[in-house]
Design an enzyme around this catalytic site. Structure first.
Site, short mmCIF file in Angstrom:
data_model
loop_
_atom_site.label_atom_id
_atom_site.label_comp_id
_atom_site.label_asym_id
_atom_site.label_seq_id
_atom_site.Cartn_x
_atom_site.Cartn_y
_atom_site.Cartn_z
N GLU A 199 0.87 -1.18 0.00
CA GLU A 199 0.00 0.00 0.00
C GLU A 199 0.89 1.22 0.00
O GLU A 199 1.94 1.22 0.66
CB GLU A 199 -0.87 0.02 1.26
CG GLU A 199 -1.97 -1.01 1.24
CD GLU A 199 -2.31 -1.53 2.62
OE1 GLU A 199 -1.69 -1.08 3.61
OE2 GLU A 199 -3.17 -2.41 2.70
N TYR A 252 7.95 1.36 -7.52
CA TYR A 252 7.22 0.09 -7.57
C TYR A 252 6.86 -0.27 -9.02
O TYR A 252 6.97 -1.43 -9.42
CB TYR A 252 5.96 0.17 -6.71
CG TYR A 252 6.22 0.47 -5.25
CD1 TYR A 252 7.31 -0.09 -4.60
CD2 TYR A 252 5.40 1.31 -4.52
CE1 TYR A 252 7.56 0.18 -3.26
CE2 TYR A 252 5.63 1.59 -3.18
CZ TYR A 252 6.72 1.03 -2.57
OH TYR A 252 6.97 1.30 -1.25
C1 LIG Z 1 10.73 5.60 -2.33
C2 LIG Z 1 12.23 5.46 -1.98
C3 LIG Z 1 12.39 4.24 -1.07
C4 LIG Z 1 13.01 5.24 -3.28
O1 LIG Z 1 14.36 4.96 -2.92
P1 LIG Z 1 15.58 5.39 -3.87
O2 LIG Z 1 16.80 4.74 -3.37
O3 LIG Z 1 15.60 6.85 -4.03
O4 LIG Z 1 15.11 4.72 -5.25
P2 LIG Z 1 16.03 4.35 -6.50
O5 LIG Z 1 17.19 5.29 -6.58
O6 LIG Z 1 16.31 2.90 -6.46
O7 LIG Z 1 15.06 4.68 -7.70
C5 LIG Z 1 14.42 3.65 -8.44
C6 LIG Z 1 13.35 4.27 -9.31
O8 LIG Z 1 12.33 4.86 -8.49
C7 LIG Z 1 11.85 6.04 -9.15
N1 LIG Z 1 12.22 7.23 -8.35
C8 LIG Z 1 13.00 7.26 -7.26
N2 LIG Z 1 13.09 8.54 -6.81
C9 LIG Z 1 12.35 9.29 -7.64
C10 LIG Z 1 12.05 10.68 -7.72
N3 LIG Z 1 12.56 11.55 -6.84
N4 LIG Z 1 11.25 11.10 -8.70
C11 LIG Z 1 10.72 10.24 -9.61
N5 LIG Z 1 10.99 8.91 -9.62
C12 LIG Z 1 11.79 8.45 -8.64
C13 LIG Z 1 12.54 6.09 -10.50
O9 LIG Z 1 11.77 5.29 -11.41
C14 LIG Z 1 13.85 5.39 -10.17
O10 LIG Z 1 14.50 4.89 -11.31
P3 LIG Z 1 15.51 5.85 -12.13
O11 LIG Z 1 16.41 6.52 -11.13
O12 LIG Z 1 16.22 4.89 -13.03
O13 LIG Z 1 14.64 6.83 -12.87
C15 LIG Z 1 12.77 6.75 -1.30
O14 LIG Z 1 12.41 7.85 -2.10
C16 LIG Z 1 12.29 6.96 0.10
O15 LIG Z 1 12.88 6.47 1.07
N6 LIG Z 1 11.20 7.75 0.25
C17 LIG Z 1 10.68 8.05 1.59
C18 LIG Z 1 10.03 6.84 2.23
C19 LIG Z 1 8.88 6.32 1.39
O16 LIG Z 1 8.07 7.07 0.86
N7 LIG Z 1 8.80 4.97 1.30
C20 LIG Z 1 7.75 4.30 0.58
C21 LIG Z 1 6.60 4.09 1.49
S1 LIG Z 1 5.28 3.19 0.65
#
Ligand SMILES: CC(C)(COP(=O)(O)OP(=O)(O)OC[C@H]1O[C@@H](n2cnc3c(N)ncnc32)[C@H](O)[C@@H]1OP(=O)(O)O)[C@@H](O)C(=O)NCCC(=O)NCCS
Length: 161
Positions: free
Chosen positions: A118, A130
């Site tokens: 979710e 995701y």
């Molecule tokens: C969501 C989260 C876990 C992603 O972690 P991350 O290490 O930044 O993700 P990645 O670097 O592996 O990114 C993978 C893909 O996610 C998407 N993505 C990640 N950050 C993004 C951003 N700021 N804007 C748009 N797409 C994004 C992209 O598709 C990215 O692929 P790309 O870099 O090749 O375009 C991180 O932003 C986070 O910790 N957010 C706060 C906590 C949260 O919201 N958790 C989810 C709760 S359901």
């Protein structure tokens, strides 16, 4: 040994060396700092303590022995659920979230047919992550999450394992 007692895993993401290991009780204070820095409505400490027993597991990603992210996953009855995933803000967008998500998928593969999650409908970063990793939308939960001034819907997503 089962999928939740794998040994320490060393990997490299965008040139960043990462080790993946299971949460211990001693990690919880640092983990809570990261949880509070990454979420508007952080989990309670007791939710992470639940990962030390039962089927719920929290895997930590560390760089130079410092916590940079974690993922929480569980399974039962043929289904699995991703419960939390967070990356330290200054380490975001470097592939660590994808690495943690792929690891969670591998942990429950063979124990469940589907992995569900979710996410807040406003959380574009997470929804993009995701979708990129093969999750698709399977429904909505109305007013599921609290916000600063009300509630917002949850998007339900799933991935075939
Ligand atoms: C969501 C989260 C876990 C992603 O972690 P991350 O290490 O930044 O993700 P990645 O670097 O592996 O990114 C993978 C893909 O996610 C998407 N993505 C990640 N950050 C993004 C951003 N700021 N804007 C748009 N797409 C994004 C992209 O598709 C990215 O692929 P790309 O870099 O090749 O375009 C991180 O932003 C986070 O910790 N957010 C706060 C906590 C949260 O919201 N958790 C989810 C709760 S359901």
């Amino acid at each position: 040994m089962n999928e939740f007692t794998l040994p320490l895993i060393i990997t490299s993401v965008s040139g960043i060396q990462l080790s993946l290991r299971l949460l211990t009780e001693q990690d919880i204070p640092v983990l809570m700092d990261l949880e509070r820095s990454a979420h508007s409505h952080p989990w309670r400490q007791s939710s992470f303590e639940d990962c030390l027993k039962g089927r719920q597991r929290c895997w930590l990603a560390e760089h130079n022995h410092n916590l940079v992210g974690y993922v929480v996953v569980t399974h039962g009855g043929g289904d699995a659920e991703l419960l939390n995933i967070s990356v330290l803000p200054k380490f975001q967008r470097k592939g660590i979230g994808s690495c943690l998500l792929q690891h969670a998928i591998e942990c429950v593969r063979g124990y469940a047919d589907m992995l569900f999650l979710e996410v807040r409908v406003s959380n574009r970063k997470a929804i993009e992550l995701y979708s990129k990793e093969g999750f698709f939308e399977v429904g909505h939960r109305k007013n599921y999450y609290p916000t600063a001034n009300g509630n917002e819907d949850a998007l339900l997503m799933a991935s075939q394992l």
